[in-house]
Scaffold this motif. Sequence first.
Motif, PDB file in Angstrom:
ATOM      1  N   ILE A 297       0.849  -1.196   0.000  1.00 19.76           N
ATOM      2  CA  ILE A 297       0.000   0.000   0.000  1.00 19.76           C
ATOM      3  C   ILE A 297       0.885   1.248   0.000  1.00 19.76           C
ATOM      4  O   ILE A 297       1.876   1.309   0.744  1.00 19.76           O
ATOM      5  CB  ILE A 297      -0.902   0.014   1.258  1.00 19.76           C
ATOM      6  N   ASP A 298       0.562   2.226  -0.847  1.00 22.01           N
ATOM      7  CA  ASP A 298       1.353   3.474  -0.883  1.00 22.01           C
ATOM      8  C   ASP A 298       0.427   4.640  -1.164  1.00 22.01           C
ATOM      9  O   ASP A 298      -0.510   4.519  -1.948  1.00 22.01           O
ATOM     10  CB  ASP A 298       2.428   3.386  -1.970  1.00 22.01           C
ATOM     11  N   GLU A 299       0.706   5.785  -0.545  1.00 21.56           N
ATOM     12  CA  GLU A 299      -0.210   6.911  -0.749  1.00 21.56           C
ATOM     13  C   GLU A 299       0.087   7.716  -2.018  1.00 21.56           C
ATOM     14  O   GLU A 299      -0.728   8.491  -2.476  1.00 21.56           O
ATOM     15  CB  GLU A 299      -0.306   7.810   0.478  1.00 21.56           C
ATOM     16  N   PHE A 300       1.270   7.523  -2.604  1.00 16.82           N
ATOM     17  CA  PHE A 300       1.586   8.220  -3.853  1.00 16.82           C
ATOM     18  C   PHE A 300       0.824   7.529  -4.998  1.00 16.82           C
ATOM     19  O   PHE A 300       0.560   6.338  -4.934  1.00 16.82           O
ATOM     20  CB  PHE A 300       3.108   8.162  -4.095  1.00 16.82           C
ATOM     21  N   PRO A 301       0.464   8.284  -6.053  1.00 11.14           N
ATOM     22  CA  PRO A 301      -0.323   7.674  -7.134  1.00 11.14           C
ATOM     23  C   PRO A 301       0.385   6.552  -7.890  1.00 11.14           C
ATOM     24  O   PRO A 301      -0.270   5.740  -8.517  1.00 11.14           O
ATOM     25  CB  PRO A 301      -0.612   8.845  -8.086  1.00 11.14           C
ATOM     26  N   GLU A 302       1.716   6.507  -7.861  1.00 13.42           N
ATOM     27  CA  GLU A 302       2.401   5.402  -8.541  1.00 13.42           C
ATOM     28  C   GLU A 302       3.484   4.785  -7.660  1.00 13.42           C
ATOM     29  O   GLU A 302       4.037   5.458  -6.791  1.00 13.42           O
ATOM     30  CB  GLU A 302       2.978   5.847  -9.892  1.00 13.42           C
ATOM     31  N   PRO A 303       3.789   3.496  -7.865  1.00  3.39           N
ATOM     32  CA  PRO A 303       4.794   2.852  -7.021  1.00  3.39           C
ATOM     33  C   PRO A 303       6.218   3.267  -7.410  1.00  3.39           C
ATOM     34  O   PRO A 303       6.448   3.749  -8.514  1.00  3.39           O
ATOM     35  CB  PRO A 303       4.574   1.352  -7.306  1.00  3.39           C
ATOM     36  N   GLY A 304       7.158   3.042  -6.506  1.00  2.32           N
ATOM     37  CA  GLY A 304       8.565   3.348  -6.779  1.00  2.32           C
ATOM     38  C   GLY A 304       9.192   4.213  -5.683  1.00  2.32           C
ATOM     39  O   GLY A 304      10.398   4.238  -5.520  1.00  2.32           O
ATOM     40  N   GLY A 305       8.351   4.925  -4.944  1.00  2.92           N
ATOM     41  CA  GLY A 305       8.872   5.784  -3.874  1.00  2.92           C
ATOM     42  C   GLY A 305       9.798   6.839  -4.421  1.00  2.92           C
ATOM     43  O   GLY A 305       9.650   7.300  -5.557  1.00  2.92           O
ATOM     44  N   ARG A 306      10.811   7.198  -3.653  1.00  2.00           N
ATOM     45  CA  ARG A 306      11.704   8.289  -4.056  1.00  2.00           C
ATOM     46  C   ARG A 306      12.649   7.879  -5.179  1.00  2.00           C
ATOM     47  O   ARG A 306      13.295   8.719  -5.796  1.00  2.00           O
ATOM     48  CB  ARG A 306      12.491   8.829  -2.859  1.00  2.00           C
ATOM     49  N   MET A 307      12.700   6.567  -5.469  1.00  2.00           N
ATOM     50  CA  MET A 307      13.548   6.129  -6.589  1.00  2.00           C
ATOM     51  C   MET A 307      13.086   6.755  -7.904  1.00  2.00           C
ATOM     52  O   MET A 307      13.881   6.933  -8.823  1.00  2.00           O
ATOM     53  CB  MET A 307      13.494   4.612  -6.729  1.00  2.00           C
TER      54      MET A 307
END
Lengths: 410, 90
Positions: free
Chosen positions: A36-46
């Motif tokens: 689960i992630d709150e940003f619209p797309e996965p990957g985080g700061r990468m």
Amino acid sequence: MKPKLQQTDLIIVGAGPAGLSAATAAADNGLSVTVIDEFPEPGGRMLGQFHEEQGHWWVGKRIADELIEKNRAQGVSIRCGVSVYGMLKVDQLWEVSTSHGTWTAPRVLLATGAAEIPMPTCGWTLPGVMSIGAAQVMTNVHYVKPGKRGLIIGVNVLAMAIARELSVSGVMLAGIVLPPGGPLAGKAALPRNNLQVLMGLSHLAPSPILRFGGKIAYALGMAGIVSSLFPRRGIKLWDIPLKLRTAAVSINGTDRVESVTLADVNAKGEIIAGSEREEAVDFVALAGGLYPLAELASVAGCPFIYTPELGGHLPLHSERMQTPVEGLYVAGNITGVESALVAMAQGQLAAASICSDAGVLGEDGDRKVVEAIGEVQRVRASALIQFHPGIPEARRKIYRMWQQTYEAGV
Amino acid sequence: MKPSSLIICRCEEVTIEQLEQAYQTGSCTSRQLKMKTRASMGACQGRVCRQLVDAWVHDKDPDSPHDAELLSYRPPIRPITFGQLAKGEL
């Protein structure tokens, strides 16, 4: 009506380098995993990170794409744009509450990463002022220039790495300057302290002068002397003027950023009267550093320890990435601020630990965890971007504390 | 602009001056300052300013403890609607 609970073996909060690495490793051993992630797309700061390393470019987005592809192939469910607002243990199961319903699992891995510390300066609430990370996301993730000409306030590893990215992306920077002195900036406003930061970066420095200067000054412990010899006009780092004897006094503008008032400072970081001048810029990036984002660990009842080398308050955890709370694990920057590569190795270690505790590794469990610990140590030792020179020792201290508290007599 | 009118908590628009006043009248820990001024009680729940409030207190009193309990976290840690909350609880 009882809402439908979505049950899985492992819930991972955070789809960055640690979370995605853990997800693929856990799924590989047969666990059903939801990320689960709150940003619209996965990957985080990468998604926004890239840097030059031994002659080639390390591009975070590519690494993220590979990890996402692996996860999808293994049937890992990645839910983006979903915010976790709480978690609670009910009958041996974690209930993770989100903006899109509740998930349950016997084990939860928190890979929530780090958050930025702002660098307040008079006028910092004007439109056009943003954190350095926001400038990175705008430029490298959304491909929107944050402005025509900007200034970075604050000298640290993150600021230097992102300054380089902005410059490569064609964003013009008037320079990197010190924050105004005062209770909020602390040591960050001292030229001497900043030179020490740069010494830690000297192996990365493109300028032979800085590289040479950093090594010599480090060897002789001359930070004080060197900082007073540091040229007032600054030196060029790539094509960005780095000004260690200049501080931002205020950010000015009526409806948005129009300029920044700069002034020369002495070795104590005090403004030299009469040296004030205005620099015309239309955006300002504030760089105050990073701290582990550990809200959920606190909500879950995990004790914290204060470790300045790793970014401040962080959840107590073992070298195996377990917390004292049963079924709660941590990996990545929530355990201390380090690079994406370390976070990925930590994610794999957390997955080994979780799978071992879940009993799916059979007799191999311990061996796989020990191997993963070795890999984290190896990656940490070879990491190009060292956020703090004291990281390995700080880590050893935490693990000793864990052993004394939770493994005494075992 | 005077440095004392510098905003430290953007969500609740708390200034350094207000922290100073609260400190002078006996709010000495970050938790007490939060209760008194609402700094770090806004929409972001202190994600932006809690480090600043802590740094400010430590500048005032370098011997004060670094205690995570002083600014604790409580759910909901993200802004949610009553509708979202009700769906999870009914």
